[in-house]
Motif scaffolding. Structure first.
Motif, PDB file in Angstrom:
ATOM      1  N   GLY A   1     139.220 -13.976  82.224  1.00  0.00           N
ATOM      2  CA  GLY A   1     139.237 -14.113  83.352  1.00  0.00           C
ATOM      3  C   GLY A   1     140.016 -15.191  83.912  1.00  0.00           C
ATOM      4  O   GLY A   1     140.915 -14.950  84.779  1.00  0.00           O
ATOM      5  N   CYS A   2     140.437 -16.287  83.064  1.00  0.00           N
ATOM      6  CA  CYS A   2     141.145 -17.622  83.459  1.00  0.00           C
ATOM      7  C   CYS A   2     142.014 -17.728  82.608  1.00  0.00           C
ATOM      8  O   CYS A   2     143.017 -18.588  82.381  1.00  0.00           O
ATOM      9  CB  CYS A   2     140.168 -18.748  83.639  1.00  0.00           C
ATOM     10  SG  CYS A   2     139.438 -19.158  82.104  1.00  0.00           S
ATOM     11  N   GLN A   3     142.062 -16.752  81.547  1.00  0.00           N
ATOM     12  CA  GLN A   3     143.444 -16.732  80.528  1.00  0.00           C
ATOM     13  C   GLN A   3     143.479 -17.942  79.833  1.00  0.00           C
ATOM     14  O   GLN A   3     144.532 -18.580  79.875  1.00  0.00           O
ATOM     15  CB  GLN A   3     144.776 -16.424  81.443  1.00  0.00           C
ATOM     16  CG  GLN A   3     144.862 -15.043  82.063  1.00  0.00           C
ATOM     17  CD  GLN A   3     144.921 -13.769  80.886  1.00  0.00           C
ATOM     18  OE1 GLN A   3     145.463 -13.861  80.044  1.00  0.00           O
ATOM     19  NE2 GLN A   3     143.873 -13.019  80.972  1.00  0.00           N
ATOM     20  N   ALA A   4     142.344 -18.634  79.437  1.00  0.00           N
ATOM     21  CA  ALA A   4     142.221 -19.803  78.742  1.00  0.00           C
ATOM     22  C   ALA A   4     141.144 -19.618  77.460  1.00  0.00           C
ATOM     23  O   ALA A   4     140.542 -18.660  77.376  1.00  0.00           O
ATOM     24  CB  ALA A   4     141.955 -20.959  79.718  1.00  0.00           C
ATOM     25  N   THR A   5     141.336 -20.714  76.552  1.00  0.00           N
ATOM     26  CA  THR A   5     140.343 -20.632  75.522  1.00  0.00           C
ATOM     27  C   THR A   5     139.283 -21.818  75.947  1.00  0.00           C
ATOM     28  O   THR A   5     139.608 -22.852  76.441  1.00  0.00           O
ATOM     29  CB  THR A   5     140.964 -21.269  74.367  1.00  0.00           C
ATOM     30  OG1 THR A   5     142.180 -20.226  73.949  1.00  0.00           O
ATOM     31  CG2 THR A   5     139.934 -21.261  73.094  1.00  0.00           C
ATOM     32  N   HIS A   6     137.935 -21.561  75.985  1.00  0.00           N
ATOM     33  CA  HIS A   6     136.830 -22.372  76.162  1.00  0.00           C
ATOM     34  C   HIS A   6     135.926 -22.269  74.981  1.00  0.00           C
ATOM     35  O   HIS A   6     135.876 -21.656  74.115  1.00  0.00           O
ATOM     36  CB  HIS A   6     136.232 -21.610  77.402  1.00  0.00           C
ATOM     37  CG  HIS A   6     136.880 -21.619  78.702  1.00  0.00           C
ATOM     38  ND1 HIS A   6     137.454 -22.659  79.256  1.00  0.00           N
ATOM     39  CD2 HIS A   6     137.205 -20.721  79.411  1.00  0.00           C
ATOM     40  CE1 HIS A   6     137.894 -22.383  80.383  1.00  0.00           C
ATOM     41  NE2 HIS A   6     137.856 -21.334  80.672  1.00  0.00           N
ATOM     42  N   ILE A   7     135.182 -23.669  75.029  1.00  0.00           N
ATOM     43  CA  ILE A   7     134.139 -23.832  74.023  1.00  0.00           C
ATOM     44  C   ILE A   7     133.000 -23.034  74.611  1.00  0.00           C
ATOM     45  O   ILE A   7     132.765 -22.734  75.673  1.00  0.00           O
ATOM     46  CB  ILE A   7     133.776 -25.377  74.016  1.00  0.00           C
ATOM     47  CG1 ILE A   7     132.870 -25.639  72.903  1.00  0.00           C
ATOM     48  CG2 ILE A   7     133.186 -25.848  75.477  1.00  0.00           C
ATOM     49  CD1 ILE A   7     132.602 -27.207  72.819  1.00  0.00           C
ATOM     50  N   LEU A   8     132.137 -22.669  73.513  1.00  0.00           N
ATOM     51  CA  LEU A   8     130.918 -21.909  73.754  1.00  0.00           C
ATOM     52  C   LEU A   8     130.178 -22.450  74.847  1.00  0.00           C
ATOM     53  O   LEU A   8     129.916 -23.608  74.914  1.00  0.00           O
ATOM     54  CB  LEU A   8     130.483 -21.556  72.420  1.00  0.00           C
ATOM     55  CG  LEU A   8     130.958 -20.971  71.151  1.00  0.00           C
ATOM     56  CD1 LEU A   8     130.030 -20.808  69.852  1.00  0.00           C
ATOM     57  CD2 LEU A   8     131.291 -19.499  71.673  1.00  0.00           C
ATOM     58  N   GLU A   9     129.815 -21.713  75.780  1.00  0.00           N
ATOM     59  CA  GLU A   9     129.117 -22.144  77.133  1.00  0.00           C
ATOM     60  C   GLU A   9     127.904 -23.033  76.852  1.00  0.00           C
ATOM     61  O   GLU A   9     127.714 -24.169  77.406  1.00  0.00           O
ATOM     62  CB  GLU A   9     128.929 -21.110  77.944  1.00  0.00           C
ATOM     63  CG  GLU A   9     128.066 -21.671  79.135  1.00  0.00           C
ATOM     64  CD  GLU A   9     128.934 -22.343  80.239  1.00  0.00           C
ATOM     65  OE1 GLU A   9     128.685 -22.805  80.946  1.00  0.00           O
ATOM     66  OE2 GLU A   9     130.482 -22.218  79.920  1.00  0.00           O
ATOM     67  N   ASN A  10     126.958 -22.496  75.884  1.00  0.00           N
ATOM     68  CA  ASN A  10     125.804 -22.983  75.668  1.00  0.00           C
ATOM     69  C   ASN A  10     126.011 -24.548  74.919  1.00  0.00           C
ATOM     70  O   ASN A  10     125.393 -25.264  75.286  1.00  0.00           O
ATOM     71  CB  ASN A  10     124.835 -22.217  74.741  1.00  0.00           C
ATOM     72  CG  ASN A  10     123.370 -22.912  74.994  1.00  0.00           C
ATOM     73  OD1 ASN A  10     122.925 -23.374  76.062  1.00  0.00           O
ATOM     74  ND2 ASN A  10     122.527 -22.730  74.016  1.00  0.00           N
ATOM     75  N   LEU A  11     126.958 -24.476  74.045  1.00  0.00           N
ATOM     76  CA  LEU A  11     127.023 -25.603  73.176  1.00  0.00           C
ATOM     77  C   LEU A  11     127.982 -26.649  74.068  1.00  0.00           C
ATOM     78  O   LEU A  11     127.549 -27.925  74.150  1.00  0.00           O
ATOM     79  CB  LEU A  11     128.243 -25.125  71.838  1.00  0.00           C
ATOM     80  CG  LEU A  11     128.794 -26.332  71.337  1.00  0.00           C
ATOM     81  CD1 LEU A  11     127.529 -27.238  70.736  1.00  0.00           C
ATOM     82  CD2 LEU A  11     129.758 -25.881  70.377  1.00  0.00           C
ATOM     83  N   PHE A  12     128.708 -26.262  75.043  1.00  0.00           N
ATOM     84  CA  PHE A  12     129.405 -27.018  76.035  1.00  0.00           C
ATOM     85  C   PHE A  12     128.276 -27.811  77.022  1.00  0.00           C
ATOM     86  O   PHE A  12     128.540 -28.951  77.030  1.00  0.00           O
ATOM     87  CB  PHE A  12     130.429 -26.222  77.079  1.00  0.00           C
ATOM     88  CG  PHE A  12     131.037 -26.957  77.963  1.00  0.00           C
ATOM     89  CD1 PHE A  12     131.996 -27.868  77.928  1.00  0.00           C
ATOM     90  CD2 PHE A  12     130.558 -27.001  79.464  1.00  0.00           C
ATOM     91  CE1 PHE A  12     132.638 -28.466  78.728  1.00  0.00           C
ATOM     92  CE2 PHE A  12     131.354 -27.506  80.476  1.00  0.00           C
ATOM     93  CZ  PHE A  12     132.472 -28.244  80.043  1.00  0.00           C
ATOM     94  N   ARG A  13     127.193 -27.038  77.334  1.00  0.00           N
ATOM     95  CA  ARG A  13     126.405 -27.697  78.086  1.00  0.00           C
ATOM     96  C   ARG A  13     125.290 -28.691  77.437  1.00  0.00           C
ATOM     97  O   ARG A  13     124.983 -29.742  77.739  1.00  0.00           O
ATOM     98  CB  ARG A  13     125.587 -26.583  78.871  1.00  0.00           C
ATOM     99  CG  ARG A  13     126.189 -25.772  79.963  1.00  0.00           C
ATOM    100  CD  ARG A  13     125.450 -24.457  80.459  1.00  0.00           C
ATOM    101  NE  ARG A  13     126.011 -23.854  81.409  1.00  0.00           N
ATOM    102  CZ  ARG A  13     125.515 -23.867  82.616  1.00  0.00           C
ATOM    103  NH1 ARG A  13     124.525 -24.362  82.829  1.00  0.00           N
ATOM    104  NH2 ARG A  13     126.115 -23.232  83.762  1.00  0.00           N
ATOM    105  N   LEU A  14     125.012 -28.447  76.202  1.00  0.00           N
ATOM    106  CA  LEU A  14     124.021 -29.133  75.497  1.00  0.00           C
ATOM    107  C   LEU A  14     124.729 -30.233  74.901  1.00  0.00           C
ATOM    108  O   LEU A  14     123.818 -31.187  74.649  1.00  0.00           O
ATOM    109  CB  LEU A  14     123.430 -28.223  74.417  1.00  0.00           C
ATOM    110  CG  LEU A  14     122.322 -27.060  74.783  1.00  0.00           C
ATOM    111  CD1 LEU A  14     121.980 -26.149  73.641  1.00  0.00           C
ATOM    112  CD2 LEU A  14     121.106 -27.792  75.216  1.00  0.00           C
ATOM    113  N   CYS A  15     125.955 -30.202  74.807  1.00  0.00           N
ATOM    114  CA  CYS A  15     126.501 -31.506  74.284  1.00  0.00           C
ATOM    115  C   CYS A  15     126.990 -32.463  75.239  1.00  0.00           C
ATOM    116  O   CYS A  15     127.216 -33.669  74.859  1.00  0.00           O
ATOM    117  CB  CYS A  15     128.006 -31.007  73.434  1.00  0.00           C
ATOM    118  SG  CYS A  15     129.362 -30.812  74.400  1.00  0.00           S
ATOM    119  N   SER A  16     126.927 -32.180  76.369  1.00  0.00           N
ATOM    120  CA  SER A  16     127.407 -33.019  77.486  1.00  0.00           C
ATOM    121  C   SER A  16     126.534 -34.237  77.747  1.00  0.00           C
ATOM    122  O   SER A  16     127.304 -35.340  77.631  1.00  0.00           O
ATOM    123  CB  SER A  16     127.411 -32.380  78.820  1.00  0.00           C
ATOM    124  OG  SER A  16     126.056 -31.599  79.219  1.00  0.00           O
TER     125      SER A  16
END
Length: 367
Positions: free
Chosen positions: A157-172
């Motif tokens: 969708g945004c033509q980018a590489t992202h960290i896994l969503e659940n990991l991103f939220r739980l590590c914040s």
């Protein structure tokens, strides 16, 4: 005891009586012992509107802070409670970490590290890439460059590489990062006065979370508490507080002994509230207690786009939705059964409170 007595207890424990709760500020509400989930359509604001006489302001309340916490969902927490909430998010062991991230052994093998190491690798990266207010997309893209490729994915969708969503939220939160209230799309910012990243498990902190769940949603099972935390029943059972068994219509449940008296003699739930989707009352994992009819459960908890819930005379008695029409907020209430004239009038008054909380000057209610 029967489920109606359990519901009466929960209604009182969660401050839905208003006049019995005694809370004069948002932070003094008992539901903040777990945190209040937020999301689209002013969920947290409306949850507090259902519990406070005055209309609260979440964005400007210095006693509250918005973070990703339980299960990676957005929650407002008391700022003073945040150190304990952060400690409760540290996995007790690798099995707990796997459960919280929703990983299987194959994913850990592909990552080349344990789930626990993945969480704190991401937390350290999160702290590095959020030195000040940072958009969620930009933060995710930046973190993906600092963690193993197996912890990322390509977003078409945004033509980018992202960290896994659940990991991103739980590590914040372990990484010392909060959310900026009222910002859309989501904006991250460093927590004020954040200390070092703590990686040592704190069983007492997890026990306190389970105890708060069983106070607000009890009596319930260890599995239900685990579901709220986002871990396995086995992990929850290892850190249970002191509890006593209670028979609820032939099923065994648990509650803290200090809450037995309130459970045995709760005030009459003679009230009407329009609860928003994901209201604390609806967060109980034992949905069969809240709504025994499986067909009606599907009306309250949908795969997408949950409605609000009509709470009347101690039962979830219907659902409601709203839509804007200029400066007017239009409500459609769909009861599950016949609702008294008095309850309909009270629901109309609750709709007016919601409209005022959201800044609308007019309201219309259709049944």
């Amino acid at each position: 005891m029967d489920r109606r007595q359990v519901l009466a207890y929960r209604i009182a424990a969660q401050g839905l009586h208003r006049e019995h709760g005694g809370a004069d500020t948002a932070a003094s509400l008992a539901v903040f012992d777990l945190g209040v989930q937020d999301g689209a359509r002013d969920v947290a604001l409306l949850a507090l509107t259902a519990r406070l006489d005055r209309i609260p302001s979440l964005v400007d309340d210095p006693a509250l802070v918005l973070v990703w916490s339980h299960r990676g969902a957005q929650h407002y927490h008391r700022r003073a409670d945040l150190p304990a909430v952060t400690r409760a998010l540290v996995p007790l062991n690798e099995a707990d970490a796997m459960a919280r991230l929703g990983w299987r052994a194959k994913q850990a093998a592909e990552a080349g590290m344990t789930a626990t190491d993945a969480l704190f690798t991401a937390a350290r990266a999160m702290r590095e890439v959020v030195p000040g207010p940072t958009g969620k997309g930009a933060a995710s893209t930046a973190i993906s460059k600092l963690v193993p490729e197996a912890l990322t994915y390509a977003c078409r969708g945004c033509q980018a590489t992202h960290i896994l969503e659940n990991l991103f939220r739980l590590c914040s939160l372990p990484g010392g990062v909060r959310l900026v209230p009222g910002e859309s799309p989501a904006t991250l910012a460093p927590l004020e006065g954040r200390g070092r990243i703590g990686t040592k498990p704190d069983p007492a902190a997890v026990t306190a979370t389970i105890a708060a769940y069983l106070t607000l949603h009890g009596p319930a099972t260890a599995g239900a508490a685990a579901g709220f935390v986002g871990t396995s029943a086995a992990s929850a059972k290892a850190v249970l507080p002191d509890l006593v068994p209670v028979d609820v219509e032939g099923k065994r449940a648990l509650i803290a002994p200090e809450n037995l008296a309130a459970l045995e003699s709760p005030p009459e739930p003679d009230l009407v509230r329009l609860l928003p989707p994901w209201d604390p009352f609806l967060q109980a994992r034992d949905r069969d207690v809240l709504v025994p009819d499986r067909a009606l459960q599907k009306e309250v908890w949908r795969m997408l786009g949950n409605p609000g819930a009509l709470l009347a005379d101690g039962e979830i008695s219907g659902v409601w939705r709203s839509k804007t029409s200029g400066r007017r907020l239009d409500f459609t209430v769909s009861p599950f059964w016949t609702i008294s004239v008095a309850a309909r009038k009270a629901a109309g008054e609750e709709a007016a409170r919601i409209a005022a909380a959201r800044g609308f000057t007019d309201v219309r209610v259709a049944w």
